[in-house]
Design a protein around this motif. Structure first.
Motif, PDB file in Angstrom:
ATOM      1  N   ASP C 252     115.236 -65.655  -7.914  1.00 15.76           N
ATOM      2  CA  ASP C 252     116.379 -66.372  -7.364  1.00 15.76           C
ATOM      3  C   ASP C 252     117.534 -66.387  -8.351  1.00 15.76           C
ATOM      4  O   ASP C 252     118.673 -66.084  -8.001  1.00 15.76           O
ATOM      5  CB  ASP C 252     115.942 -67.795  -7.025  1.00 15.76           C
ATOM      6  N   THR C 253     117.253 -66.756  -9.610  1.00 17.41           N
ATOM      7  CA  THR C 253     118.317 -66.876 -10.598  1.00 17.41           C
ATOM      8  C   THR C 253     118.928 -65.517 -10.910  1.00 17.41           C
ATOM      9  O   THR C 253     120.147 -65.380 -10.978  1.00 17.41           O
ATOM     10  CB  THR C 253     117.770 -67.506 -11.885  1.00 17.41           C
ATOM     11  N   ALA C 254     118.059 -64.505 -11.103  1.00 18.09           N
ATOM     12  CA  ALA C 254     118.590 -63.176 -11.398  1.00 18.09           C
ATOM     13  C   ALA C 254     119.431 -62.679 -10.233  1.00 18.09           C
ATOM     14  O   ALA C 254     120.510 -62.125 -10.426  1.00 18.09           O
ATOM     15  CB  ALA C 254     117.439 -62.208 -11.674  1.00 18.09           C
ATOM     16  N   GLY C 255     118.944 -62.917  -9.026  1.00 14.07           N
ATOM     17  CA  GLY C 255     119.699 -62.511  -7.853  1.00 14.07           C
ATOM     18  C   GLY C 255     121.054 -63.176  -7.818  1.00 14.07           C
ATOM     19  O   GLY C 255     122.070 -62.558  -7.510  1.00 14.07           O
ATOM     20  N   ARG C 256     121.068 -64.476  -8.187  1.00 11.25           N
ATOM     21  CA  ARG C 256     122.335 -65.194  -8.131  1.00 11.25           C
ATOM     22  C   ARG C 256     123.272 -64.771  -9.246  1.00 11.25           C
ATOM     23  O   ARG C 256     124.482 -64.938  -9.152  1.00 11.25           O
ATOM     24  CB  ARG C 256     122.115 -66.700  -8.181  1.00 11.25           C
ATOM     25  N   TYR C 257     122.715 -64.225 -10.315  1.00 10.82           N
ATOM     26  CA  TYR C 257     123.588 -63.734 -11.378  1.00 10.82           C
ATOM     27  C   TYR C 257     124.152 -62.369 -11.006  1.00 10.82           C
ATOM     28  O   TYR C 257     125.337 -62.117 -11.122  1.00 10.82           O
ATOM     29  CB  TYR C 257     122.808 -63.629 -12.700  1.00 10.82           C
ATOM     30  N   LEU C 258     123.247 -61.462 -10.560  1.00  9.32           N
ATOM     31  CA  LEU C 258     123.675 -60.088 -10.348  1.00  9.32           C
ATOM     32  C   LEU C 258     124.485 -59.909  -9.071  1.00  9.32           C
ATOM     33  O   LEU C 258     125.471 -59.197  -9.051  1.00  9.32           O
ATOM     34  CB  LEU C 258     122.432 -59.177 -10.293  1.00  9.32           C
ATOM     35  N   ALA C 259     124.018 -60.538  -8.013  1.00  8.77           N
ATOM     36  CA  ALA C 259     124.684 -60.307  -6.721  1.00  8.77           C
ATOM     37  C   ALA C 259     124.756 -61.607  -5.956  1.00  8.77           C
ATOM     38  O   ALA C 259     124.083 -61.779  -4.946  1.00  8.77           O
ATOM     39  CB  ALA C 259     123.916 -59.258  -5.922  1.00  8.77           C
ATOM     40  N   PRO C 260     125.584 -62.539  -6.406  1.00 11.54           N
ATOM     41  CA  PRO C 260     125.576 -63.862  -5.780  1.00 11.54           C
ATOM     42  C   PRO C 260     125.944 -63.836  -4.308  1.00 11.54           C
ATOM     43  O   PRO C 260     125.508 -64.696  -3.554  1.00 11.54           O
ATOM     44  CB  PRO C 260     126.598 -64.663  -6.584  1.00 11.54           C
ATOM     45  N   GLU C 261     126.749 -62.843  -3.892  1.00  9.88           N
ATOM     46  CA  GLU C 261     127.146 -62.864  -2.487  1.00  9.88           C
ATOM     47  C   GLU C 261     125.984 -62.555  -1.568  1.00  9.88           C
ATOM     48  O   GLU C 261     126.035 -62.874  -0.389  1.00  9.88           O
ATOM     49  CB  GLU C 261     128.308 -61.902  -2.219  1.00  9.88           C
ATOM     50  N   TYR C 262     124.927 -61.959  -2.104  1.00 11.61           N
ATOM     51  CA  TYR C 262     123.779 -61.701  -1.246  1.00 11.61           C
ATOM     52  C   TYR C 262     122.820 -62.865  -1.228  1.00 11.61           C
ATOM     53  O   TYR C 262     121.896 -62.888  -0.443  1.00 11.61           O
ATOM     54  CB  TYR C 262     123.067 -60.411  -1.653  1.00 11.61           C
ATOM     55  N   GLY C 263     123.055 -63.765  -2.163  1.00 10.87           N
ATOM     56  CA  GLY C 263     122.349 -65.035  -2.165  1.00 10.87           C
ATOM     57  C   GLY C 263     120.878 -64.925  -1.896  1.00 10.87           C
ATOM     58  O   GLY C 263     120.111 -64.347  -2.635  1.00 10.87           O
ATOM     59  N   GLU C 264     120.479 -65.479  -0.769  1.00  9.44           N
ATOM     60  CA  GLU C 264     119.067 -65.671  -0.524  1.00  9.44           C
ATOM     61  C   GLU C 264     118.410 -64.435   0.062  1.00  9.44           C
ATOM     62  O   GLU C 264     117.212 -64.418   0.279  1.00  9.44           O
ATOM     63  CB  GLU C 264     118.920 -66.838   0.431  1.00  9.44           C
ATOM     64  N   PHE C 265     119.200 -63.420   0.317  1.00  9.77           N
ATOM     65  CA  PHE C 265     118.667 -62.215   0.924  1.00  9.77           C
ATOM     66  C   PHE C 265     117.503 -61.681   0.101  1.00  9.77           C
ATOM     67  O   PHE C 265     116.415 -61.422   0.619  1.00  9.77           O
ATOM     68  CB  PHE C 265     119.793 -61.173   0.976  1.00  9.77           C
ATOM     69  N   PHE C 266     117.764 -61.491  -1.215  1.00  9.86           N
ATOM     70  CA  PHE C 266     116.731 -60.914  -2.074  1.00  9.86           C
ATOM     71  C   PHE C 266     115.538 -61.833  -2.197  1.00  9.86           C
ATOM     72  O   PHE C 266     114.391 -61.381  -2.267  1.00  9.86           O
ATOM     73  CB  PHE C 266     117.311 -60.600  -3.458  1.00  9.86           C
ATOM     74  N   PHE C 267     115.838 -63.135  -2.256  1.00  8.93           N
ATOM     75  CA  PHE C 267     114.754 -64.099  -2.373  1.00  8.93           C
ATOM     76  C   PHE C 267     113.785 -63.946  -1.213  1.00  8.93           C
ATOM     77  O   PHE C 267     112.574 -63.820  -1.405  1.00  8.93           O
ATOM     78  CB  PHE C 267     115.360 -65.508  -2.398  1.00  8.93           C
ATOM     79  N   TYR C 268     114.299 -63.922   0.018  1.00 12.00           N
ATOM     80  CA  TYR C 268     113.406 -63.848   1.172  1.00 12.00           C
ATOM     81  C   TYR C 268     112.760 -62.488   1.323  1.00 12.00           C
ATOM     82  O   TYR C 268     111.623 -62.371   1.771  1.00 12.00           O
ATOM     83  CB  TYR C 268     114.138 -64.277   2.448  1.00 12.00           C
ATOM     84  N   LEU C 269     113.466 -61.440   0.917  1.00 12.47           N
ATOM     85  CA  LEU C 269     112.837 -60.117   0.912  1.00 12.47           C
ATOM     86  C   LEU C 269     111.655 -60.113  -0.049  1.00 12.47           C
ATOM     87  O   LEU C 269     110.575 -59.586   0.259  1.00 12.47           O
ATOM     88  CB  LEU C 269     113.848 -59.052   0.473  1.00 12.47           C
ATOM     89  N   ALA C 270     111.878 -60.711  -1.239  1.00 10.82           N
ATOM     90  CA  ALA C 270     110.791 -60.776  -2.213  1.00 10.82           C
ATOM     91  C   ALA C 270     109.615 -61.556  -1.652  1.00 10.82           C
ATOM     92  O   ALA C 270     108.457 -61.164  -1.828  1.00 10.82           O
ATOM     93  CB  ALA C 270     111.291 -61.413  -3.508  1.00 10.82           C
ATOM     94  N   VAL C 271     109.934 -62.659  -0.961  1.00 12.02           N
ATOM     95  CA  VAL C 271     108.861 -63.474  -0.382  1.00 12.02           C
ATOM     96  C   VAL C 271     108.051 -62.655   0.603  1.00 12.02           C
ATOM     97  O   VAL C 271     106.818 -62.642   0.562  1.00 12.02           O
ATOM     98  CB  VAL C 271     109.459 -64.701   0.333  1.00 12.02           C
ATOM     99  N   ILE C 272     108.759 -61.942   1.497  1.00 12.96           N
ATOM    100  CA  ILE C 272     108.040 -61.149   2.497  1.00 12.96           C
ATOM    101  C   ILE C 272     107.178 -60.110   1.805  1.00 12.96           C
ATOM    102  O   ILE C 272     106.012 -59.902   2.167  1.00 12.96           O
ATOM    103  CB  ILE C 272     109.037 -60.475   3.468  1.00 12.96           C
TER     104      ILE C 272
END
Lengths: 336, 394, 288
Positions: C252-272
């Motif tokens: 979550d934190t790395a995602g928010r640093y690198l690509a904040p506009e994608y926000g939770e997208f990566f988080f939920y992809l990772a979860v899946i």
């Protein structure tokens, strides 16, 4: 059993279904005459009812608990909306068809993903799916309008004659027709061998697998069908409200749909309709009084239903009626 | 039994007659806003502004009584907003629609204005494009362009060369970023990085890290007023950006008066540009603030949506006068084009072409008053600002 | 490199707060097999009591924490007795519905009692402001959160591995019927573990109040995150929950640093991705 009794038994479910559909039409007509100023709300209720019925297919008949079903509804709504705004597909029936296909595809994806999980994992996957769809719609703002929503959907007059105006009469009749057609088709589906298979999966997946049937294949197929129904509901929403917002893809919509299903009673399709009608009508009424108390009321209602009436309003009513019918039959039979 | 039935029937007839009598000469105004949920305070401010105007100007215009009908849309929900607007027009028979805190809610309603023959007075929603959607839209609040562009000028005046923009990723956020960036670049500044973060972000540390990495002199930020701005300002302080001398510039949404008590010392010295501060020094404002504070109950909760609502009611009253109480949207809007008056925020007028409010934008600094409360102190003024956003083709 | 450390510290703080709140959920799920979606609501209640204690009653931070934890446990125990106990062993959907209903009620009551605005818990002087770590400043309360998380993990480990109660707990998790047959008072174990779980949740809610602000929708908003942590880490596994929290915090934190506009997208992809590959969680035990 004698031949006459067997025929009667076979005719019985068919009669029940026709009676059910007739009841839906009767309620719809009553709604039209009693609440002519409220047709927009009633059409929204019909769209939600389609979502709840689609949820019933997956949860009530197949036993898969999901908190992400709004993804399928929203997929249909956005597909219909994008078709109208960006591709000029403005014929309402075509819009509904687009929604149906999009919903089915979304259902397919959701089904395949969700089957990878078990128990809590499956639930979490369903939540992740709806959030992903939500984020995707938010980011693709060129197509979906992002958080502003997709506005400017202008459907053509239905059949070239009946325009979609402020009073919502055309939209309402359109919605009722869609609902009746969908419910009729679904009643046929749940009584088919496929429907029986799904009900078996709900009760005991291990046994069904041991019988040689593929549990996963059946579930994915049901998800696709469920997605199609949800997509039709979403498209109806797009056609009648002429706006598609991100809330059609939200977790809260999914949770509310589940509440409506449980309230009405899962596993019978009609329960979903009853639940949707009761919930949304009640919400419209209570919200105007105090919107936040509404959440407490829903919560309390949910707890009450779970504890005291797990079969929901319709289910409990059906059970009571069934017992009443049996008691009457016994008394009348004894008389003879 | 018969007597009961007869008296009931009589009561109903009487009730009907009375209702009928009351309805002839009541003009209903439908107000849609967030009256519950996380933004309930903003809706409360709407109501306070409306109540204040009606307390100071009476609830009648000519022969007609003005009745306000409120509907709640707790969050940006275009479908619900449109459904409620439709309900207000069809069921309640409103002659005017007003309110709208969120842009999507307002946008969704514009298509039905013509068919309904109802003007829309936007009391808050701040995206420039709303007024372009229909000729029946009038706005009495502000736009992101209007409040953000002057901040770019302020930054250049104070010698800021490099800025990183951090905004919430939604309509007004993007508008604010574009407004600032365009104006700043036109004045010779450099935007070194632009970050858009999801609306739901609560942990801003990674963002602050990126701000640090960008090497900027200042950060221009926009977040929706309310819960998230607190976290942002605190995070700015906690992550050492304030200490490192990286300035925080923002439109006034970040230092809304109702948030200042919670922000406390962390906000002291913050520079913002905005159309209204509760502390504005004028008699008109003092009268407004007194009435609005009485209406809202808790004086610390009074903030900018109230003045948008107050001026919105002013416009509606003039519209009612102009149409003589009849329902004629085109005539009503025509009548207020070019209208000028002294608002609690300063001198304002409705631009005849864009139907958006032209007003002064103030540069303010967060300061502490003698009684220990925090307020926005106006230190400079940009007069007669229109909406550059419309000209920029947004 | 400095950036990597910086992001890592933020991820650690966020992960630790998640851990303190979610570990209770993991224990109750593993132990009592209840999908308790109301867990976030208990964390929220803890936050509200602490906020009320510091603002309205003028207590200090430490006293407020104690009062809030005790208060939340006092509220949660009867709720468990009366409502949640009824759905032990019920199908998952029923548990979901009951606990969602409970969550809605608590949200409504919180809104009624405290209003819809954000509540802050004023930090003591020691925890306010930044701490200079040399390569960057970090908010003092974040360091405190990390410390609390580590302490909670250590305390739980000690409890489960080194005490008699821990032995009974592990026995009940592995095979409740057998444990009961051997004389373990499983009802007592459940009740105590539930109390500990809720107490931890309340504690986490207070400590994490700067990261996860206290407002009525808190219970629903972060419920998803807590559920994700438990399902990724595996229900009933403390090391699993720790790994999951740190992993998800990092994503979550790395995602928010690198690509904040994608926000939770990566988080939920990772979860899946994670749940698809590890259906029982990273370190969960396969349930019969």
């Amino acid at each position: 059993m004698t031949g006459r009794r067997r025929k009667a038994a076979a005719l019985n479910p068919l009669l029940r279904d026709v009676a059910g559909l007739a009841a839906i039409v009767a309620v719809a007509v009553a709604g039209y005459w009693l609440f002519p100023d409220n047709l927009a709300l009633l059409t929204r209720i019909i769209a939600m009812a389609l979502l709840v019925v689609s949820l019933d297919l997956v949860t009530g008949y197949c036993g898969v608990a999901t908190l992400g079903h709004a993804a399928l509804f929203g997929a249909g709504a956005y597909a219909a909306g994008i078709g109208a705004v960006h591709f000029g597909v403005t014929d309402p029936v075509a819009m509904v068809a687009v929604g149906l296909v999009a919903g089915a595809l979304a259902g397919l994806v959701a089904g395949v993903v969700m089957l990878r999980g078990r128990g809590l994992g499956q639930l979490v996957l369903s939540i992740a799916i709806v959030y992903l769809f939500h984020e995707a719609a938010n980011k693709a703002s060129r197509w979906t309008g992002g958080s502003d929503g997709l506005a400017g959907i202008a459907p053509d007059p239905l059949l070239g004659l009946f325009g979609f105006d402020l009073w919502g009469r055309t939209a309402y009749v359109f919605g009722v027709v869609l609902l009746v057609v969908v419910v009729a088709l679904l009643r046929v589906l749940v009584r088919s061998p496929f429907g029986m298979l799904c009900r078996g999966i709900r009760q005991d997946p291990v046994r069904v697998a041991a019988m040689g049937a593929s549990v996963d294949a059946a579930l994915v197929r049901m998800f696709a069908i469920s997605g199609a129904v949800a997509g039709v509901g979403g498209a109806l929403n797009a056609v009648s409200t002429q706006v598609v917002g991100l809330d059609s893809l939200s977790f809260t919509t999914s949770a509310e749909a589940l509440v409506m299903l449980v309230l009405g009673g899962a596993g019978s399709l009609y329960g979903g309709l009853v639940g949707a009608l009761a919930f949304m009508w009640f919400e419209d009424f209570v919200s105007s009084v105090n919107p936040f108390h509404w959440l407490t009321v829903v919560g309390a209602l949910l707890i009450a239903v779970v504890l005291f009436a797990p079969a929901g309003l319709y289910g409990t009513a059906a059970r009571l009626l069934g017992r009443l019918g049996a008691w009457l039959g016994a008394r009348l039979g004894a008389r003879r | 039994m018969k007597t009961i039935l007869r008296s009931a029937a009589a009561a109903m007839v009487l009730g009907g007659v009375l209702c009928g009598a009351a309805a002839a000469g009541t003009i209903k105004v439908g107000v849609i806003g967030p009256f519950s949920g996380p933004f309930a305070l903003q809706g409360k401010n709407f109501k306070a502004g409306i109540d204040a105007y009606m307390a100071l100007n009476g609830a009648t215009v000519g022969d007609d009584d003005v009745e306000i009908v409120y509907r709640d849309v707790p969050q940006a929900d275009p479908a619900q907003s449109r459904a409620l607007a439709q309900e207000l027009v069809v069921r309640e028979g409103v002659q005017y629609l007003a309110g709208f805190y969120f842009t999507p809610d307002a946008m969704a309603v514009t298509p039905l204005l013509e068919q309904a023959n109802v003007p829309l007075v936007v009391m808050n929603a701040a995206t420039s494009a709303i007024v372009a959607q229909s000729p029946y839209v009038v706005r009495t609040s502000f736009t992101m362009w209007q409040t953000s562009a002057p901040m770019a000028r302020v930054a250049r005046e104070r010698g800021v060369g490099k800025v990183v923009t951090v905004v919430s990723d939604y309509g007004p956020g993007v508008d604010s970023e574009t407004a600032f960036a365009t104006t700043f670049a036109a004045e010779g500044g450099e935007i070194v990085d632009s970050i858009r973060m999801p609306l739901s972000t609560t942990d801003f540390s990674p963002i602050m890290q990126r701000v640090r990495d960008s090497g900027a002199d200042a950060v221009f930020a926009f977040l929706p007023s309310g819960p998230t701005t607190l976290g942002f300002v605190k995070s700015y302080d906690d992550n050492g950006l304030k200490a490192a001398g990286i300035r925080l510039l923002a439109p006034g949404d970040l230092t809304q008066e109702s948030d200042l008590p919670a922000l406390g010392d962390a906000a002291l010295g913050m520079l913002t540009t905005y159309h209204y501060a509760v502390s504005h020094d004028s008699d008109v404002n003092r009268a407004f603030v007194a009435a609005a504070r009485a209406a809202i109950g808790n004086p610390a909760e009074l903030s900018f949506p109230a003045v948008g609502a107050y001026d919105g009611m002013h416009v509606i009253y003039r519209m009612i006068e102009a149409t003589g109480g009849a329902q004629d949207a085109a005539k009503a809007v025509e009548a207020v084009k070019g209208m000028a008056w002294e608002s609690p925020r300063g001198p304002v007028s409705i631009d005849p072409e864009s139907r958006h409010i032209t007003q002064n934008i103030y540069l303010r600094e967060v300061a502490r008053a003698d009684d220990g409360t925090y307020y926005n102190k106006e230190i400079a003024v940009f007069e007669n600002q229109g909406d550059p956003g419309l000209k920029a083709g947004r | 490199m400095q950036t990597v450390f910086s992001v890592a510290i933020d991820a650690l703080a966020y992960g630790m707060v998640l851990f303190v709140i979610s570990i209770g959920l993991s224990v109750t799920m593993g132990l009592m097999r209840v999908v308790n979606l109301a867990h976030g609501a208990f964390a929220m209640i803890g936050g509200y009591i602490a906020s009320h204690a510091t603002h309205a009653m003028g207590l200090g931070y430490g006293a407020a924490i104690l009062l809030a934890v005790a208060g939340t446990v006092a509220i949660a125990v009867p709720v468990e007795r009366l409502l949640i106990r009824r759905v032990y062993g019920a199908p998952e959907l029923t548990q979901v519905l009951m606990t969602i209903g409970l969550t809605f009620c608590i949200i409504g009551i919180a809104n009624y009692a405290f209003g819809p605005t954000l509540k802050t818990i004023p930090l003591p002087e020691a925890l306010r402001g930044p701490v200079d770590l040399g390569f960057r400043s970090i908010a003092a309360h974040k360091l405190f959160a990390i410390a609390c998380g580590a302490a909670a993990a250590l305390a739980l480990w000690l409890l489960v591995e080194k005490t008699a109660f821990g032995v009974r707990l592990r026995a009940s998790v592995d095979n409740a019927a057998m444990a009961a047959a051997l004389g373990v008072r499983t009802r007592r174990v459940y009740a105590l573990s539930f109390a500990i779980a809720v107490g931890l949740a309340a504690f986490g809610g207070i400590v994490g109040a700067e990261l996860l602000p206290i407002e009525p929708y808190y219970a629903l908003r972060y419920m998803v995150t807590f559920l994700v942590v438990v399902s990724v880490g595996g229900a009933g596994s403390i090391p699993g929950a720790l790994v999951a929290c740190l992993l998800l915090g990092a994503v979550d934190t790395a995602g928010r640093y690198l690509a904040p506009e994608y926000g939770e997208f990566f988080f939920y992809l990772a979860v899946i991705a994670i749940v698809s590959i590890f259906p029982d969680g990273l370190l969960g035990r396969r349930r019969r």
